[in-house]
Write a protein that holds these residues in place. Structure first.
Motif, mmCIF file in Angstrom:
data_model
loop_
_atom_site.group_PDB
_atom_site.id
_atom_site.type_symbol
_atom_site.label_atom_id
_atom_site.label_comp_id
_atom_site.label_asym_id
_atom_site.label_seq_id
_atom_site.Cartn_x
_atom_site.Cartn_y
_atom_site.Cartn_z
ATOM 1 N N LYS A 30 30.509 -48.421 -21.323
ATOM 2 C CA LYS A 30 29.788 -48.975 -20.334
ATOM 3 C C LYS A 30 27.957 -49.074 -20.002
ATOM 4 O O LYS A 30 26.984 -49.597 -19.660
ATOM 5 N N LEU A 64 28.691 -48.375 -11.801
ATOM 6 C CA LEU A 64 29.434 -47.073 -12.848
ATOM 7 C C LEU A 64 29.101 -46.296 -12.588
ATOM 8 O O LEU A 64 29.940 -44.994 -13.140
ATOM 9 N N ASP A 88 34.621 -44.684 -21.901
ATOM 10 C CA ASP A 88 35.073 -45.572 -21.563
ATOM 11 C C ASP A 88 33.925 -46.140 -20.312
ATOM 12 O O ASP A 88 32.453 -47.289 -20.795
ATOM 13 N N LEU A 89 33.726 -45.765 -18.810
ATOM 14 C CA LEU A 89 32.193 -45.781 -18.338
ATOM 15 C C LEU A 89 31.413 -45.185 -19.384
ATOM 16 O O LEU A 89 30.284 -45.745 -18.505
ATOM 17 N N GLU A 97 41.684 -46.752 -13.582
ATOM 18 C CA GLU A 97 41.444 -47.535 -15.214
ATOM 19 C C GLU A 97 40.788 -47.115 -16.798
ATOM 20 O O GLU A 97 41.031 -47.426 -17.141
ATOM 21 N N ASN A 98 39.552 -47.191 -16.091
ATOM 22 C CA ASN A 98 38.618 -46.523 -16.653
ATOM 23 C C ASN A 98 38.407 -44.812 -17.462
ATOM 24 O O ASN A 98 38.030 -43.994 -16.193
ATOM 25 N N THR A 99 38.551 -45.205 -18.669
ATOM 26 C CA THR A 99 38.303 -43.294 -19.078
ATOM 27 C C THR A 99 36.336 -43.216 -18.727
ATOM 28 O O THR A 99 36.137 -43.872 -18.700
ATOM 29 N N TYR A 158 31.022 -43.499 -12.479
ATOM 30 C CA TYR A 158 31.513 -41.674 -13.391
ATOM 31 C C TYR A 158 31.316 -40.512 -13.023
ATOM 32 O O TYR A 158 31.494 -39.237 -13.335
#
Length: 565
Positions: free
Chosen positions: A475, A238, A471-472, A466-468, A242
């Motif tokens: 997480k 992640l 969102d990252l 897929e992840n903004t 990111y």
């Protein structure tokens, strides 16, 4: 096999070395009372391995050593050596694996056995110049049917003991005469080994039971550590995604802002030149509206900047609320078994109350942020309406002006638009600079949490987008909180200890298996030896009865019986 010589030195009444030779088949030792006749017999009994000091008229081993007299000093040790003729090579010594007799060669014409006793009661046995064990002496003598039952040596007062012996004692004498004593020695040795093996098995079982709770604890800790490693791996992925996206965004945004800034500056210079050519004071009213529009747009830009900051803060707060809710949720649950704790100690209760208090504060902060964002959104809408109204008024004013004034007013409006655009670019550059500092801090934090592996984000390839970023970020924050709660550190020592304890448990399990096989083997050996003793005892009794019949030559004289009663 024949007794040749007996050498006595320092034993009982024999202060000095004496050598007795037995050249004839029958030898008598005669002498007055107290001259040492019985001591000669006891010397023979002693050197053949007698363990009962009482049977040799003593209390301790030191009683067998010469005590001294008026003319001679007492000795520090006693020694007796017996020599046997072995020209027929009847002496045999079985090798049971002991190191003491592995290299003893019995291919001698003469066999010598020496026993020495010291003042502290310690005994040593020597066979043909080599130190051996008492067990080896017993095995050697059993091979020629000489044992410790005493049927071959009758000392003073022992004739009645032999004649009045019970069934068990008579059987032992017969077994001794038949040369079966060696099997009895092996049976006793096997039984001792069996007892020691069973004791060792109990000790191994006890060690395994003591080791089991610690092993289970370490196993759970290792499983927990493995989960931490999985979280760290996920966190690393992640982080790389990111940071890669963030670095791309920062670089792209920096280039776009630089291009936009240069473009605005260039156009702004052109507008300034045109305004200077069409300078006129007839557009005072329009200038006032433009100034108002400028103020409104500045406020609008400020509101947008504040709104953007509040939205980012709201996103972080929501992530923290989610993580804190999970922590509060598992606060009364055992981390090991997952069951609810019956009683919670004071420290855990305080921790739970603090978590609930922090959660409440975060929710209040969330509500406050949402309210503030809604307020700013409403104010932004009002400012947009005001700006739109001012633009309409300016457009209306432009239509009312003469062509020159309209053109001049148009340039000034454009100048204001460009100035506002330039200010917006400067604000974006400031936000970009702040975001870059945050990015650098996040890189440092990632290195501290995971290591230099985080720096490989530069080579990370984004397969799916897929992840903004928000969102990252959420997480990442959740996993960081979980890692903080786990508090496992590197976990290397736990894994090392678990490996050592597991290897020890496996070793003990193998020991249990080997000891079980040894017990089965010893039990089988004991049963086989007992069976062999019974068979040979019965055959020996038959031979003895035959010999007695030949000896007396009068009817049947079955003197011996193999009955166990």
């Amino acid at each position: 096999m024949r007794l040749k010589t007996l050498e006595i030195n320092g034993f009982k009444s024999f202060a000095q070395k004496i050598l007795l030779e037995f050249d004839n088949g029958i030898v008598c030792v005669v002498g007055p009372n107290g001259s040492g006749k019985s001591n000669v017999v006891e010397a023979v009994r002693y050197v053949l391995g007698e363990q009962s000091i009482k049977s040799m008229r003593g209390k301790t081993g030191s009683d067998l050593i010469f005590k001294g007299s008026k003319n001679l000093a007492g000795g520090s040790r006693a020694s007796v050596t017996i020599y046997f003729d072995n020209t027929d090579k009847v002496f045999k010594l079985s090798n049971d694996g002991g190191k003491g007799n592995e290299y003893i060669n019995l291919n001698y014409d003469t066999i010598s056995i020496t026993r020495q006793v010291f003042g502290d009661g310690r005994n040593i046995y020597i066979l043909n110049g080599t130190e051996v064990r008492l067990k080896d002496i017993h095995n050697l003598l059993a091979s020629v049917n000489i044992g410790s039952s005493g049927h071959h040596i009758i000392s003073q007062g022992e004739a009645d003991r032999i004649l009045n012996a019970n069934i068990k004692e008579r059987r032992e004498m017969v077994e001794d005469a038949l040369g079966l004593k060696v099997y009895q020695y092996k049976i006793k040795e096997s039984e001792r080994k069996l007892e020691r093996t069973e004791e060792n098995m109990k000790e191994v079982g006890l060690l395994r039971r003591e080791n089991a709770p610690h092993l289970n604890f370490l196993k759970k800790q290792v499983e927990k550590f493995e989960k931490v490693k999985e979280m760290q791996t996920e966190l690393a992925t992640l982080y790389r995604e990111y940071l890669k996206k963030e670095s791309i965004y920062l670089d792209t945004e920096k280039e776009n802002l630089l291009l936009e800034r240069n473009k605005i500056w260039s156009e702004l210079k052109e507008v300034d030149n045109k305004i200077s050519l069409t300078e006129d004071n007839s557009s005072v009213k329009g200038d006032k509206k433009i100034e108002e529009l400028k103020i409104v747009e500045q406020k609008l830009n400020s509101l947008r900047t504040l709104k953007s900051e509040l939205e980012r803060k709201l996103g972080r707060t929501e992530g923290m609320i989610e993580a804190k809710q999970n922590r509060v949720k598992i606060g009364g649950i055992c981390p090991t078994c997952g069951k609810e704790l019956g009683e919670i100690d004071r420290e855990q209760l305080e921790k739970k109350e603090n978590d609930e208090k922090e959660l409440s504060e975060l929710k209040n902060s969330q509500i406050s942020l949402v309210t503030e964002i809604q307020k700013i959104t409403a104010e932004e809408a009002q400012m947009l309406k005001a700006a739109e109204a001012l633009k309409q008024e300016i457009n209306q004013a432009m239509e009312n002006l003469r062509d020159l004034e309209k053109e001049k007013f148009k340039f000034k409006v454009r100048h204001q638009e460009l100035s506002s655009g330039l200010e917006l670019v400067i604000i974006k550059e400031g936000n970009l600079y702040s975001r870059k500092e945050v990015f650098e801090n996040e890189v440092k934090e990632g290195v501290a949490l995971i290591g230099q592996e985080v720096l490989s984000y530069k080579n990370f390839e984004i397969v799916k987008n897929e992840n903004t970023q928000e969102d990252l970020k959420r997480k990442i924050e959740r996993i960081k909180i979980k890692l903080e709660d786990a508090g496992m550190g590197s976990g290397t020592e736990i894994v090392k200890e678990f490996k050592e304890v597991s290897e020890r448990d496996a070793f003990l399990a193998k020991e249990m298996e080997d000891l079980t096989k040894s017990i089965e083997s010893l039990k089988k050996l004991i049963a086989d030896l007992k069976e062999k003793v019974d068979i040979e005892f019965k055959e020996g009794i038959k031979k003895i009865n035959v010999e007695f019949q030949e000896f007396f030559r009068r009817g049947k004289c079955n003197t011996f019986c193999c009955c166990r009663k």
